[in-house]
Scaffold this motif. Structure first.
Motif, mmCIF file in Angstrom:
data_model
loop_
_atom_site.group_PDB
_atom_site.id
_atom_site.type_symbol
_atom_site.label_atom_id
_atom_site.label_comp_id
_atom_site.label_asym_id
_atom_site.label_seq_id
_atom_site.Cartn_x
_atom_site.Cartn_y
_atom_site.Cartn_z
ATOM 1 N N ALA A 41 0.731 12.150 -0.729
ATOM 2 C CA ALA A 41 -0.196 12.598 -1.767
ATOM 3 C C ALA A 41 -0.068 11.793 -3.054
ATOM 4 O O ALA A 41 -0.957 11.834 -3.906
ATOM 5 C CB ALA A 41 0.024 14.087 -2.051
ATOM 6 N N SER A 42 1.036 11.050 -3.205
ATOM 7 C CA SER A 42 1.250 10.281 -4.438
ATOM 8 C C SER A 42 0.714 8.851 -4.345
ATOM 9 O O SER A 42 0.681 8.148 -5.354
ATOM 10 C CB SER A 42 2.741 10.243 -4.785
ATOM 11 N N PHE B 291 0.460 -2.874 -2.901
ATOM 12 C CA PHE B 291 0.544 -2.647 -1.462
ATOM 13 C C PHE B 291 0.832 -1.165 -1.286
ATOM 14 O O PHE B 291 1.876 -0.671 -1.722
ATOM 15 C CB PHE B 291 1.673 -3.476 -0.833
ATOM 16 N N SER B 292 -0.094 -0.444 -0.662
ATOM 17 C CA SER B 292 0.082 0.981 -0.445
ATOM 18 C C SER B 292 0.333 1.251 1.024
ATOM 19 O O SER B 292 -0.436 0.823 1.887
ATOM 20 C CB SER B 292 -1.162 1.760 -0.891
ATOM 21 N N GLU B 293 1.414 1.967 1.313
ATOM 22 C CA GLU B 293 1.604 2.419 2.680
ATOM 23 C C GLU B 293 0.501 3.418 3.022
ATOM 24 O O GLU B 293 -0.172 3.965 2.151
ATOM 25 C CB GLU B 293 2.991 3.069 2.831
ATOM 26 N N LYS B 294 0.316 3.644 4.326
ATOM 27 C CA LYS B 294 -0.687 4.615 4.755
ATOM 28 C C LYS B 294 -0.198 6.033 4.478
ATOM 29 O O LYS B 294 1.016 6.256 4.411
ATOM 30 C CB LYS B 294 -1.011 4.409 6.240
ATOM 31 N N PRO B 295 -1.117 6.981 4.281
ATOM 32 C CA PRO B 295 -2.541 6.808 4.044
ATOM 33 C C PRO B 295 -2.768 6.435 2.585
ATOM 34 O O PRO B 295 -1.940 6.748 1.723
ATOM 35 C CB PRO B 295 -3.096 8.199 4.346
ATOM 36 N N ILE B 296 -3.877 5.797 2.288
ATOM 37 C CA ILE B 296 -4.113 5.451 0.884
ATOM 38 C C ILE B 296 -4.562 6.671 0.086
ATOM 39 O O ILE B 296 -4.382 6.712 -1.130
ATOM 40 C CB ILE B 296 -5.128 4.305 0.740
ATOM 41 N N SER B 297 -5.133 7.665 0.767
ATOM 42 C CA SER B 297 -5.563 8.904 0.116
ATOM 43 C C SER B 297 -5.449 10.052 1.112
ATOM 44 O O SER B 297 -5.541 9.841 2.325
ATOM 45 C CB SER B 297 -7.018 8.795 -0.366
ATOM 46 N N VAL B 298 -5.287 11.267 0.573
ATOM 47 C CA VAL B 298 -5.190 12.441 1.440
ATOM 48 C C VAL B 298 -6.322 13.436 1.190
ATOM 49 O O VAL B 298 -6.338 14.516 1.778
ATOM 50 C CB VAL B 298 -3.829 13.150 1.285
ATOM 51 N N SER B 299 -7.272 13.055 0.334
ATOM 52 C CA SER B 299 -8.438 13.909 0.090
ATOM 53 C C SER B 299 -9.608 13.016 -0.317
ATOM 54 O O SER B 299 -9.417 11.876 -0.764
ATOM 55 C CB SER B 299 -8.158 14.928 -1.027
#
Length: 369
Positions: A116-117, A133-141
């Motif tokens: 979520a962060s 670089f964002s690990e998965k998931p990039i978003s949760v909503s």
């Protein structure tokens, strides 16, 4: 103890001795005999999140690639931050989250914190002019996702995502076989069977705010599906999703998701978590397109049939694409980010279905960069 020794020996046979030692070090957090000391130029990479994935995958491959230029690390768990810093010789450990947002000397930040962060951290760093670089998931909503897309559309900085299966050698080899067919008029059939981790009820993945196991796990294979579909240079927009639940009291465990689209492709994803796999997560992927048929066995072996031709290939050590994915910021031949946008949008729709225990839904993808 005997079981642990057997597990270490088994991991050596799968991943090799170096990666296994690193995985063990990440679990123990006090195992410093193999502490790597790397030559480091000007520090320019920040690490957010100090858990096992950051320790044994992201930091490991960055260091192995001789670009260990870490300047800081941060985790809400101070012990994780300090042990990560000690192992990888990171000069600065941040104590407070607010300290992150005063950073502007970094070129790049790797985010591998709780799910979520990811979006809030990514937005902050992109707005500070830092590549992410964002690990998965990039978003949760969808609310997070739309905010992130707006920032990405305005940002001049690069954004990379840690979905790694498309970067695995077996999937790359399969794509080469697909390219040899010289046709983009066929239809895909894809089946993914995943023996997943048995996550306890108090695990942070179970927090509803973290997006369920659909965002935490199943997103990998939704993303692989979108990547494969895009081999035709077109991402389908209209889907029908059907879900079979084995236990509606835990709707994101032990389920099968069937996905069809208006082109005629068919994908099924089954995630099974009946027990903890001794070797960790295990995947079997079956594939067909026109005369091309393939089976990928846990990213360690692949068998390919094309009419009378039969080919078998082994991959050692096991490689699900982590290294190549981590190294995206240092490569030019990366994936189209619109694949990530499409797979994330579809994933969020499916996560909503699971939360509401829906069994069928028509979905039209509307977002893009």
């Amino acid at each position: 103890m005997q079981k642990r020794i057997k597990k270490v020996l088994r991991y050596i046979s799968i991943y090799g001795i170096g990666r296994t030692i690193n995985k063990v070090s990440g679990r123990l957090r006090s195992f410093n005999i193999f502490n790597p000391k790397y030559l480091r130029k000007e520090p320019s990479i920040g690490l957010v999140g100090g858990g096992q994935f950051q320790f044994s995958t992201i930091a490991y491959y960055l260091s192995k690639g001789w670009i260990n230029k870490f300047s800081f690390c941060y985790d809400i768990d101070e012990k994780k931050s300090k042990t990560l810093a000690e192992y990888y010789s990171i000069p600065e450990v941040l104590d407070e989250e607010n300290e992150l947002y005063n950073r502007n000397q970094e070129d790049l930040v790797y985010i591998a914190s709780n799910h979520a962060s990811h979006t809030p951290y990514a937005i902050k760093f992109l707005n500070n002019g830092i590549d992410v670089f964002s690990e998965k998931p990039i978003s949760v909503s969808f609310e997070q996702f739309d905010r992130l897309l707006e920032v990405l559309k305005k940002s001049n900085n690069d954004f990379y995502v840690g979905y790694n299966r498309p970067y695995s050698p077996s999937v790359a080899d399969l794509r080469n076989r697909y390219n040899e067919l010289h046709t983009d008029e066929g239809r895909f059939t894809l089946n993914c069977f995943i023996s997943a981790h048995d996550i306890p009820k108090d695990h942070w993945y179970r927090n509803p705010q973290e997006g369920t196991r659909i965002c935490g796990n199943v997103g990998h294979w939704i993303d692989l599906m979108i990547h494969i579909y895009n081999w035709r240079d077109h991402i389908p927009k209209k889907y029908i999703v059907q879900i079979a639940y084995s236990d509606i009291s835990e709707p994101d465990d032990n389920i099968t998701i069937s996905i069809t689209n208006d082109i005629g492709d068919l994908t099924s994803i089954t995630i099974s978590a009946r027990s903890e796999p001794f070797e960790g997560i295990n995947e079997t992927i079956n594939f067909q397109y026109d005369t091309l048929i393939a089976k990928i066995d846990d990213f360690r072996r692949m068998t390919v049939w094309n009419e009378e031709k039969l080919t078998k290939k082994r991959y050692w050590p096991k490689d699900v694409g982590h290294k190549r994915s981590v190294m995206q910021p240092f490569r030019n031949d990366n994936r189209d980010l619109n694949e990530i946008v499409a797979s994330t949008e579809l994933m969020l729709h499916i996560a909503e279905m699971v939360r509401n225990v829906e069994t069928e839904k028509e979905i039209t993808l509307k977002r893009s960069l």
